[in-house]
Design an enzyme around this catalytic site. Structure first.
Site, mmCIF file in Angstrom:
data_model
loop_
_atom_site.group_PDB
_atom_site.id
_atom_site.type_symbol
_atom_site.label_atom_id
_atom_site.label_comp_id
_atom_site.label_asym_id
_atom_site.label_seq_id
_atom_site.Cartn_x
_atom_site.Cartn_y
_atom_site.Cartn_z
ATOM 1 N N ASP A 21 44.394 44.157 49.477
ATOM 2 C CA ASP A 21 43.761 42.899 49.098
ATOM 3 C C ASP A 21 42.320 42.924 49.630
ATOM 4 O O ASP A 21 41.930 43.790 50.412
ATOM 5 C CB ASP A 21 44.560 41.691 49.610
ATOM 6 C CG ASP A 21 44.276 40.445 48.760
ATOM 7 O OD1 ASP A 21 43.254 40.431 48.041
ATOM 8 O OD2 ASP A 21 45.062 39.478 48.804
HETATM 9 C C1 BGC Z 1 43.336 37.427 46.681
HETATM 10 C C2 BGC Z 1 44.001 38.283 45.646
HETATM 11 C C3 BGC Z 1 43.033 38.600 44.537
HETATM 12 C C4 BGC Z 1 41.824 39.267 45.131
HETATM 13 C C5 BGC Z 1 40.804 39.685 44.100
HETATM 14 C C6 BGC Z 1 42.011 37.985 47.121
HETATM 15 O O1 BGC Z 1 41.311 37.082 47.917
HETATM 16 O O2 BGC Z 1 44.194 37.285 47.788
HETATM 17 O O3 BGC Z 1 45.135 37.639 45.146
HETATM 18 O O4 BGC Z 1 43.648 39.411 43.578
HETATM 19 O O5 BGC Z 1 41.213 38.366 46.031
HETATM 20 O O6 BGC Z 1 40.178 38.615 43.527
#
Ligand code: BGC
Length: 792
Positions: free
Chosen positions: A301
């Site tokens: 993530d």
């Molecule tokens: C979130 C994810 C997301 C990623 C990309 C993160 O802050 O937890 O769910 O896919 O950002 O945008």
């Protein structure tokens, strides 16, 4: 699993939906893709050969470039410095860069100017639609309709692919038992069985049988794992979950995604039992690769690799890179610890070439499976034809309609007659085109969105007078609940906030002049008031946890003031999580839970309010009476002192509130009524590896066509480890004409009856089982039977 085969039966039955509209859709749904095919061995062998050839030619720098995804978004364009990285072969993937022209411009650099011509993979959070926005995932899950959910994901995939985005960071399949957690809106709720069904449907919708097809994209099961178990419901917080609960509750939707062929996984932010999930070899390698044989790649993530330092499991970026990569995170999102430290780690013997090559291999494998090497570009002419097409908009309306949950309908307050003389449409969300999009709304635009007011206007007869008043505004993201000090205690459980009336009032406001008075005035003039209240889109989603589940701000004051006029009060809820709505449950005439229903939300809700469709959704999550009851979920254990006898002083209960929820998991009404009868088991006894058929009659005893979701729950009475009081093991959503009766059949096998024993082996143990068939998890009119599992 049971829900798969039934989907086709359902698609056929859907033809009856004509009775309540949408002819076009019923037939569209019946052609939705089925199970993924086995990957062709020849194609796979070719891919591995091509990966080997590439790996042999790649420099270490280029290999590390394949392990990097960066956020490409910069004021509606890509970051200029990314051109250079791509030219040098140092950037594998971007997130947020989208639009065929923009994507092609970057891709052209990769395909014509870089040394090895490895295509860039463009990723984006296509969570519940790309431009045509469907209901938020919690709303879609309320449909209990896997075909509809698959359809939503397949429209999202088609639009996203047309815009050059071939990778979505979805489905989010985190089980959530805590409605304070804002990200509950992104998932399918609290139940592993329903969650697995939805995970599968979404993966199939995005990827189809073969994601190299031009309308398909590769999916990403996230956030691996137990992110939804965040302590206190506070986002990113620590999780401490036994392996047994991981396997029983949190793993199943991820396993369903793997079984459906999902190409990628995302590791999460949370600390899991002392080892953060972005550096957890047990979950990333032992379970995912070892047990489940997942051969796609894992992306971290956003900055979760660098965050290992803050977690306190790595002293610096070098240690963070090593911990994540060796645990099984292949691609690093946004932070750059792999890129900057892997060469050093390799030199020092802290990382092996094999470990790096393996991560590169997994990423290239998905790029090959996507067909990106052969077809790297998006078709710029196609983009505008596909996006927001009439067909996609109609699909959004249809799926939104199926996600609506009728929580209350006193004296048939709903549906309203289209010929109604006058309606007051009231509330801060009644004409709000932003809230309807919910969180993570892709490329959704407010200007495409139909508000409830617009939907109602389009529905009623030209003679109907519509009065609109906003009443109050919801300002700020973290508005705490309306402090309700009514001495009658009507709102007990909805009032447990520590915020003073003054603070609450300063955070929200009545709209210019006295908004509530204005709303009351219009309500007095009308025959009925439709009041849209709830949360703004920003109040749920990432980093949007709340300690109160009350209606934010002065919304309850508004509803109370309108109720006092004596006019029928129809509450339309728009929200991203269960709310504590005890006063509404007691005093509103009708309550329709609509979540955030998407681009066509206003039309779909109006379809339901005026009876063009009959709401048939069911809650995928428990509605508590108070935050003090959390965690509250239907599939809990029994305790040694279950609170069945209110007179028993020493039972597992609260002094000040019932233990029961306001609305149980699986709950939802209809404009018609259903009766279940004649529950039968194929035999009273089965062997450990046997299977059992369960059948039940369901009859529409009312006057309208409508949908019922018949739910099958089981319970093993005694086993070597304690079992939940109930667990969902089957469901079918069907539509019945008035007076129609149908016999439904369910099959239980060892997959349904088994559990993880003390040694964490999945076993079926002999013993007595109860079976419940009902229309929600606490259905008092549900049916019950027993059977026995015997050794031989
Ligand atoms: C979130 C994810 C997301 C990623 C990309 C993160 O802050 O937890 O769910 O896919 O950002 O945008």
């Amino acid at each position: 699993m049971m829900f798969i085969s039934r989907r086709f039966a359902f698609a056929r039955r859907l033809l009856f939906v004509h009775a309540i509209g949408f002819v076009l859709f019923a037939s569209a749904i019946s052609i939705v893709s089925s199970t993924p095919p086995p990957e062709s061995p020849q194609r796979e062998a070719d891919i591995e050969k091509r990966i080997n050839e590439l790996l042999a030619r790649m420099t270490l720098e280029e290999k590390l470039g394949q392990l990097q995804i960066l956020d490409g978004e910069a004021n509606g364009n890509f970051r200029p410095e990314h051109r250079d990285l791509i030219r040098k072969g140092l950037l594998s993937s971007t997130l947020n860069v989208r639009g065929a022209r923009r994507v092609n411009e970057l891709q052209r650099i990769a395909m014509t100017e870089s040394r090895l011509k490895i295509p860039v993979l463009f990723g984006f959070d296509v969570i519940h639609g790309y431009r045509t926005i469907f209901p938020v995932p919690l709303g879609e899950a309320s449909s209990w309709d896997t075909a509809a959910v698959e359809r939503g994901a397949s429209v999202a995939a088609a639009e996203s692919a047309a815009a050059g985005v071939r990778w979505t960071f979805a489905p989010m399949v985190d089980i959530a038992r805590d409605p304070r957690w804002g990200r509950i809106v992104e998932g399918a709720g609290e139940d592993p069985y329903l969650g697995a069904a939805m995970a599968r449907a979404r993966v199939l919708g995005f990827q189809g049988a073969d994601y190299s097809q031009p309308e398909k994209i590769v999916a990403c099961a996230k956030h691996w794992v137990a992110y939804g178990a965040a302590e206190g419901g506070r986002d990113y917080n620590t999780t401490d979950v036994s392996e047994d609960t991981l396997r029983e509750i949190y793993f199943p939707p991820f396993k369903a995604a793997v079984d459906a062929g999902v190409g990628t996984f995302m590791s999460a932010f949370n600390d899991l039992n002392g080892v953060p999930t972005s550096a957890n070899p047990f979950t990333l390698t032992d379970v995912l690769r070892g047990e489940w044989k997942f051969d796609g790649f894992v992306v971290s993530d956003y900055e979760s690799v660098r965050e290992l330092i803050k977690h306190g499991i790595a002293a610096d970026e070098r240690e963070a890179a090593r911990a994540a990569l060796t645990a099984g995170v292949d691609m690093e999102m946004v932070s750059r610890t792999y890129n900057q430290n892997a060469a050093w780690l390799l030199k020092e013997g802290k990382l092996t070439q094999r470990e790096i090559d393996e991560a590169v291999r997994r990423i290239l494998r998905i790029k090959f499976r996507l067909g990106l090497f052969e077809k790297p570009y998006a078709d710029e002419a196609r983009e505008s034809r596909v996006i927001l097409s009439a067909e996609n908009i109609a699909a959004a309306r249809q799926v939104a309609g199926r996600s609506l949950v009728l929580l209350k309908n006193e004296r048939e307050a709903l549906p309203l007659a289209k010929s109604v003389r006058s309606i007051a449409v009231v509330g801060p969300l009644a004409d709000d085109n932003k809230a309807l999009l919910g969180s993570w709304a892709g490329d959704g635009r407010v200007e495409d969105t139909v508000t409830l007011l617009t939907g109602i206007k389009a529905k009623v007869s030209p003679q109907t007078k519509i009065f609109y008043a906003k009443g109050v505004a919801i300002e700020g993201r973290g508005v705490t609940g309306n402090y309700d000090a009514t001495p009658d205690g009507n709102n007990a459980g909805g009032t447990n906030t520590v915020q003073s009336p003054e603070t609450a009032r300063s955070a929200t406001s009545a709209v210019a002049g006295n908004g509530i008075e204005e709303a009351v005035r219009v309500a007095r003039e009308a025959d009925v008031a439709v009041i849209a209240v709830g949360e703004t889109a920003e109040m749920s989603g990432e980093a949007s946890s709340r300690t109160s589940l009350d209606l934010p701000g002065r919304q309850l004051d508004l509803v109370k003031a309108i109720k006092a006029t004596g006019k029928p009060v129809i509450v339309v809820l728009m929200n991203g999580r269960p709310l504590t709505i005890n006063w509404l449950a007691e005093n509103a005439d009708a309550i329709l839970e609509t979540w955030f229903a998407g681009t066509q939300g206003g039309n779909a809700i109006a379809d339901a309010l005026f009876g063009d469709i009959n709401p048939g959704g069911k809650l995928p999550v428990t509605f508590p009476r108070s935050v003090g009851q959390i965690p509250i979920y239907y599939n809990h254990k029994n305790t040694g002192r279950p609170p069945v006898d209110p007179a028993n002083k020493y039972s597992s209960k609260y002094l000040d509130m019932p233990v029961t929820p306001l609305y149980p998991f699986g709950y939802g009404l209809s404009y018609t009524q259903f009766r279940l009868s004649n529950l039968q088991l194929s035999q009273p006894r089965i062997r450990l590896d046997g299977s059992l058929n369960i059948s039940v009659d369901v009859e529409n005893t009312g006057k309208r066509a409508g949908d019922e979701v018949v739910q099958l729950y089981i319970r093993q009475m005694a086993a070597s480890v304690t079992r939940p009081v109930k667990q969902l093991e089957g469901f079918q959503r069907i539509v019945l004409r008035p007076g129609e009766r149908r016999r439904l059949s369910f099959t239980l096998t060892s997959k349904n009856l088994g559990f993880y024993n003390r040694r964490l082996r999945f076993v079926v143990e002999p013993g007595m089982f109860q079976v419940f068939a009902g229309t929600n998890s606490a259905d008092e009119r549900g049916l019950e039977a027993r059977f026995e599992v015997v050794e031989k």
